[in-house]
Scaffold this motif. Structure first.
Motif, mmCIF file in Angstrom:
data_model
loop_
_atom_site.group_PDB
_atom_site.id
_atom_site.type_symbol
_atom_site.label_atom_id
_atom_site.label_comp_id
_atom_site.label_asym_id
_atom_site.label_seq_id
_atom_site.Cartn_x
_atom_site.Cartn_y
_atom_site.Cartn_z
ATOM 1 N N GLY A 193 -17.340 -11.991 -12.102
ATOM 2 C CA GLY A 193 -18.681 -12.516 -12.342
ATOM 3 C C GLY A 193 -18.778 -13.423 -13.555
ATOM 4 N N GLY A 194 -17.670 -13.567 -14.293
ATOM 5 C CA GLY A 194 -17.661 -14.436 -15.458
ATOM 6 C C GLY A 194 -17.457 -13.652 -16.738
ATOM 7 N N VAL A 195 -18.194 -14.028 -17.767
ATOM 8 C CA VAL A 195 -18.105 -13.312 -19.040
ATOM 9 C C VAL A 195 -18.789 -11.958 -18.861
ATOM 10 C CG1 VAL A 195 -18.697 -13.312 -21.481
ATOM 11 C CG2 VAL A 195 -18.116 -15.467 -20.346
ATOM 12 N N LEU A 196 -18.044 -10.897 -19.131
ATOM 13 C CA LEU A 196 -18.569 -9.536 -18.959
ATOM 14 C C LEU A 196 -19.036 -8.952 -20.292
ATOM 15 C CD1 LEU A 196 -19.066 -7.004 -17.244
ATOM 16 C CD2 LEU A 196 -16.666 -6.362 -17.669
ATOM 17 N N ARG A 197 -18.183 -9.025 -21.301
ATOM 18 C CA ARG A 197 -18.513 -8.457 -22.610
ATOM 19 C C ARG A 197 -17.981 -9.366 -23.713
ATOM 20 N NH1 ARG A 197 -16.231 -4.067 -19.813
ATOM 21 N NH2 ARG A 197 -17.810 -2.597 -19.030
ATOM 22 N N VAL A 198 -18.680 -9.343 -24.831
ATOM 23 C CA VAL A 198 -18.244 -10.036 -26.038
ATOM 24 C C VAL A 198 -18.142 -8.999 -27.151
ATOM 25 C CG1 VAL A 198 -18.779 -11.805 -27.741
ATOM 26 C CG2 VAL A 198 -19.358 -12.181 -25.334
ATOM 27 N N HIS A 199 -16.945 -8.849 -27.706
ATOM 28 C CA HIS A 199 -16.696 -7.874 -28.770
ATOM 29 C C HIS A 199 -16.696 -8.588 -30.114
ATOM 30 C CE1 HIS A 199 -15.390 -4.649 -25.937
ATOM 31 N NE2 HIS A 199 -15.072 -5.700 -25.183
ATOM 32 N N MET A 200 -17.346 -7.994 -31.107
ATOM 33 C CA MET A 200 -17.477 -8.624 -32.420
ATOM 34 C C MET A 200 -17.308 -7.601 -33.528
ATOM 35 S SD MET A 200 -20.786 -11.104 -31.812
ATOM 36 C CE MET A 200 -21.808 -9.765 -31.193
ATOM 37 N N GLN A 201 -16.810 -8.077 -34.656
ATOM 38 C CA GLN A 201 -16.890 -7.324 -35.897
ATOM 39 C C GLN A 201 -18.158 -7.763 -36.635
ATOM 40 O OE1 GLN A 201 -13.293 -8.377 -37.935
ATOM 41 N NE2 GLN A 201 -12.056 -6.778 -36.972
ATOM 42 N N VAL A 202 -18.901 -6.803 -37.156
ATOM 43 C CA VAL A 202 -20.044 -7.108 -38.010
ATOM 44 C C VAL A 202 -19.523 -7.134 -39.444
ATOM 45 C CG1 VAL A 202 -22.345 -6.408 -38.755
ATOM 46 C CG2 VAL A 202 -21.612 -5.987 -36.392
ATOM 47 N N ARG A 232 -27.315 -6.848 -19.868
ATOM 48 C CA ARG A 232 -28.082 -6.102 -20.871
ATOM 49 C C ARG A 232 -28.438 -6.998 -22.064
ATOM 50 N NH1 ARG A 232 -24.830 -1.682 -24.038
ATOM 51 N NH2 ARG A 232 -24.188 -3.589 -25.142
ATOM 52 N N ASP A 233 -27.451 -7.749 -22.561
ATOM 53 C CA ASP A 233 -27.638 -8.545 -23.780
ATOM 54 C C ASP A 233 -27.622 -10.042 -23.527
ATOM 55 O OD1 ASP A 233 -27.495 -6.239 -25.666
ATOM 56 O OD2 ASP A 233 -25.479 -6.079 -24.830
ATOM 57 N N PHE A 234 -27.089 -10.466 -22.419
ATOM 58 C CA PHE A 234 -27.040 -11.896 -22.100
ATOM 59 C C PHE A 234 -26.846 -12.075 -20.603
ATOM 60 C CE2 PHE A 234 -22.605 -10.718 -22.872
ATOM 61 C CZ PHE A 234 -21.943 -11.312 -21.791
ATOM 62 N N ASP A 235 -27.230 -13.238 -20.135
ATOM 63 C CA ASP A 235 -26.951 -13.648 -18.755
ATOM 64 C C ASP A 235 -25.919 -14.770 -18.710
ATOM 65 O OD1 ASP A 235 -28.975 -11.944 -17.501
ATOM 66 O OD2 ASP A 235 -30.414 -13.255 -18.502
ATOM 67 N N HIS A 236 -26.008 -15.655 -19.696
ATOM 68 C CA HIS A 236 -25.125 -16.828 -19.707
ATOM 69 C C HIS A 236 -24.587 -17.022 -21.123
ATOM 70 C CE1 HIS A 236 -23.843 -20.597 -17.662
ATOM 71 N NE2 HIS A 236 -23.771 -21.054 -18.908
ATOM 72 N N VAL A 237 -23.364 -17.526 -21.200
ATOM 73 C CA VAL A 237 -22.697 -17.765 -22.484
ATOM 74 C C VAL A 237 -22.356 -19.248 -22.597
ATOM 75 C CG1 VAL A 237 -20.535 -17.394 -23.759
ATOM 76 C CG2 VAL A 237 -21.745 -15.452 -22.770
ATOM 77 N N ILE A 238 -22.580 -19.816 -23.771
ATOM 78 C CA ILE A 238 -22.036 -21.135 -24.104
ATOM 79 C C ILE A 238 -20.940 -20.904 -25.134
ATOM 80 C CG2 ILE A 238 -22.476 -23.404 -25.090
ATOM 81 C CD1 ILE A 238 -25.308 -23.239 -24.097
ATOM 82 N N LEU A 239 -19.710 -21.179 -24.738
ATOM 83 C CA LEU A 239 -18.571 -20.993 -25.631
ATOM 84 C C LEU A 239 -18.412 -22.255 -26.472
ATOM 85 C CD1 LEU A 239 -16.178 -19.274 -26.571
ATOM 86 C CD2 LEU A 239 -14.810 -20.323 -24.750
ATOM 87 N N ALA A 240 -18.701 -22.129 -27.770
ATOM 88 C CA ALA A 240 -18.649 -23.269 -28.684
ATOM 89 C C ALA A 240 -17.635 -23.018 -29.789
ATOM 90 C CB ALA A 240 -20.032 -23.528 -29.264
ATOM 91 N N ILE A 241 -16.509 -22.444 -29.405
ATOM 92 C CA ILE A 241 -15.410 -22.155 -30.328
ATOM 93 C C ILE A 241 -14.226 -23.016 -29.902
ATOM 94 C CG2 ILE A 241 -13.852 -20.371 -31.192
ATOM 95 C CD1 ILE A 241 -16.011 -18.322 -30.468
ATOM 96 N N PRO A 242 -13.615 -23.781 -30.807
ATOM 97 C CA PRO A 242 -12.533 -24.699 -30.406
ATOM 98 C C PRO A 242 -11.329 -23.955 -29.851
ATOM 99 C CG PRO A 242 -12.720 -24.592 -32.799
ATOM 100 C CD PRO A 242 -13.908 -23.864 -32.248
ATOM 101 N N PRO A 243 -10.531 -24.634 -29.036
ATOM 102 C CA PRO A 243 -9.451 -23.952 -28.304
ATOM 103 C C PRO A 243 -8.413 -23.284 -29.189
ATOM 104 C CG PRO A 243 -9.342 -26.342 -28.002
ATOM 105 C CD PRO A 243 -10.652 -26.045 -28.634
ATOM 106 N N ALA A 244 -8.100 -23.850 -30.352
ATOM 107 C CA ALA A 244 -7.111 -23.206 -31.217
ATOM 108 C C ALA A 244 -7.577 -21.827 -31.651
ATOM 109 C CB ALA A 244 -6.833 -24.078 -32.444
ATOM 110 N N ALA A 245 -8.899 -21.642 -31.754
ATOM 111 C CA ALA A 245 -9.454 -20.347 -32.135
ATOM 112 C C ALA A 245 -9.783 -19.482 -30.933
ATOM 113 C CB ALA A 245 -10.709 -20.545 -32.988
#
Length: 630
Positions: free
Chosen positions: A337-346, A403-416
């Motif tokens: 279905g695409g992006v399922l989860r995004v994991h982050m450090q606070v 739950r937290d999002f429907d769509h994601v815009i990935l704005a992180i450059p490819p090296a990262a």
């Protein structure tokens, strides 16, 4: 709507998605970004412990053909209340036009055994860049021909102007126009050029080869069919259309490669490592010479954070968008279905209800060069939150589709993003291909800022200088910014920025490994490079900062020296053949993900604020159309 990344692409997308009442009703926008400030490679900070000096990632100028970026900023400033909102009153007040550029002929190329410089003043084309039109570029070949006609008069060769007449060069008759330019170049080479005329000869030869190549390879397929030659290197393409090899690596061409950090592996010392896609570079040349409005370059009257990101962030917040700082993304999960989860450090949490990221300097809201620790919880680790090898954090967070999002815009450059999207790399050959042919060629850059106690001895007008001795061959006098900092009167009399490409340190670990010391080590190596370069080369530019041609470090009041080795800081190059592997902002390879950044397909296809903002705008507009929103 979840936007991952706070650089130009992500911020432009957030601004566009919240810019109208209809879009605000359709999209609930949240942007997450690491650290305490927004801007990505364009982030700047005010050092509160050192006279609020501006600390940048590099030498940031807007070019006069930045049609999308200037337009976005025009609208942002117009929607705010100037000083009452802590910003400049208008985009016109935030920028200063720059017409002069200084180029350096190397000792073996017109310098007669030594470095010699000359300053060119670019023409003032009609209009202002924030009111620009893509048709400006369509007119550029005719404008370039008009400049060559001026050159023919200066060379006392009126016959050279004949094929350049307005009624003779016609893109609709590309074959005849190419033939006329072939004759022009032949006549040019047969002329007896006296001493001291190498600059005019090279300028006319490069301009003639550009027009001949344009009529031969581009115009027959549409005025903007740049992609047809993107598999070639620009310098080799010029030679194939009649430029001598010496002209094709003269200072006029070297400055373009320096501007685009167009050196494999970051090695600017070897011409064999220089390469850039010919179509993208040809478009750059035409825009930079004849497609801009008013001036080819525009200085910011503050840090890039102050001038660009403060007004955009204020607009996003007022229009209902949310920006969450101190969020380092560690993994993005994908399924069918695409992006399922995004994991982050606070990385940190505010001590109060919210974190106010701004400090007031010179009447404007600016980003500090470090977190405002007194606004954070007392037990917050004193981490280097923009250092990807420093994993300091106070907790974790997981956002989930539905739950937290429907769509994601990935704005992180490819090296990262490569380390974050391993699921997608395994699923998508196109994504994997992009990482291999676009992301892998990103290079580190080296930024130096010097505040000095006296004038340099440079006798010409304030300039931007390029094609000087590697490795720090690009310099701009930024003394105009001193009035926007907080120096005691007379303590500092000059401010100068240097920038270059640089090789990555050997054995750099992946940023998934905790190794925070690697950034300090790279900066220390950068300082050694700067010291050696100043010792050997500063005296030609800055004689009054030197004693017997040796740079005097006592003249330096303050210094900011940084090597941009973090994957998100690296510059995305455009080598020959790489553009075919870029992905569009509205890429359909992941059902619920769009892309934003200067690494996507844009009208520029090169690293710049313009390309990144255009990409973010394209992604946002495509989403709006998909949801039937104006």
């Amino acid at each position: 709507m979840l936007i991952l990344g706070g650089g130009c692409g992500g911020v432009a997308a957030a601004h566009a998605l919240t810019a109208s009442e209809a879009r605000r009703a359709a999209f609930d926008v949240t942007l997450v970004s690491q650290g305490w400030r927004i801007g990505g490679k364009g982030a700047s900070g005010r050092n509160q412990s050192d006279h609020d000096r501006i600390e940048e990632h590099g030498l940031h100028l807007f070019l006069g053909f930045y049609r999308k970026a200037f337009g976005i900023l025009r609208d942002a400033y117009a929607s705010l209340d100037g000083p009452a909102d802590g910003v400049f009153a208008s985009v016109a007040e935030a920028f200063t036009p720059q017409h002069e550029v200084t180029l350096w002929a190397s000792p073996n190329d017109g310098g007669a055994g030594r470095w010699k410089h000359y300053t060119l003043r670019a023409p003032e084309w009609p209009g202002m860049p924030w009111d620009a039109d893509p048709a400006d570029l369509e007119r550029a070949p005719a404008r370039l021909a008009s400049l060559l006609r001026v050159g023919a008069r200066q060379a006392d060769a009126p016959h050279l102007a004949e094929p350049l007449a307005r009624d003779r060069l016609d893109p609709a008759d590309a074959r005849e126009s190419e033939s006329l330019m072939r004759w022009f170049l032949s006549e040019l080479k047969d002329m007896d050029w006296g001493l001291g005329l190498h600059v005019l000869r090279d300028l006319m030869e490069i301009g003639g080869a550009v027009l001949r190549g344009y009529f031969a390879d581009i115009a027959p397929h549409g005025w903007n069919a740049w992609h047809r030659i993107d598999h070639l290197d620009f310098r080799r393409w010029l030679i194939s259309h009649g430029a001598r090899e010496q002209a094709a690596w003269s200072e006029m061409i070297r400055v373009l490669y320096d501007l685009a950090f167009a050196y494999r592996g970051g090695d600017a010392d070897d011409v064999n490592d220089a390469d850039i896609a010919a179509g993208a570079c040809l478009k750059l040349v035409l825009d930079l010479v004849a497609g801009y409005r008013h001036a080819p370059m525009w200085r910011m009257n503050g840090g890039m954070g102050d001038v660009v990101f403060t007004p955009l962030v204020k607009c996003i917040g007022r229009n209902g968008g949310e920006i969450r700082l101190f969020r380092r993304i560690t993994r993005i999960e994908f399924d069918d279905g695409g992006v399922l989860r995004v994991h982050m450090q606070v990385q940190a949490r505010p001590a109060g209800a919210r974190y106010d990221p701004f400090i007031r300097v010179d009447g404007r809201d600016c980003w500090p060069s470090a977190p405002l620790w007194d606004q954070l919880e007392p037990d917050t680790p004193r981490g280097r939150f923009e250092n990807p090898w420093d994993h300091s954090h106070v907790g974790t967070e997981m956002l989930e589709r539905g739950r937290d999002f429907d769509h994601v815009i990935l704005a992180i450059p490819p090296a990262a993003s490569a380390e974050l999207t391993e699921d997608l790399t395994a699923r998508s050959p196109l994504w994997s291909d992009m990482l291999e042919h676009v992301g892998r060629f990103s290079v580190a850059t080296h930024s130096v800022q010097l505040w000095v106690d006296r004038a340099t001895g440079w006798l010409e007008s304030d300039t931007v200088s390029g094609a000087y001795a590697p490795s720090l061959g690009t310099w701009a006098d930024m003394t105009h910014l001193l009035t926007h900092e907080s120096w005691p009167e007379g303590e500092t009399r000059g401010c100068h920025y240097l920038v270059s490409v640089i090789e990555l340190p050997c054995d750099l670990p992946p940023f998934t490994v905790g190794a925070p010391e690697v950034v300090a080590a790279a900066d220390a190596q950068g300082c050694a490079v700067t010291d050696a370069w100043l010792h050997d080369n500063a005296w030609r530019m800055w004689p009054d900062l030197c004693s017997n041609t040796v740079f005097d470090p006592a003249r330096v009041v303050s210094r900011h020296d940084h090597v941009n080795i973090a994957p998100s800081e690296r510059y995305v190059r455009t080598p020959p053949g790489s553009i075919a592997h870029r992905l569009p902002p509205d890429w359909d390879g992941v059902p619920n993900m769009s892309l934003a950044g200067d690494w996507t397909i844009t009208s520029i296809n090169g690293g710049s604020a313009e390309a990144a903002m255009e990409s973010g705008l394209t992604a946002a507009d495509a989403l709006a159309r998909r949801h039937g929103v104006a």
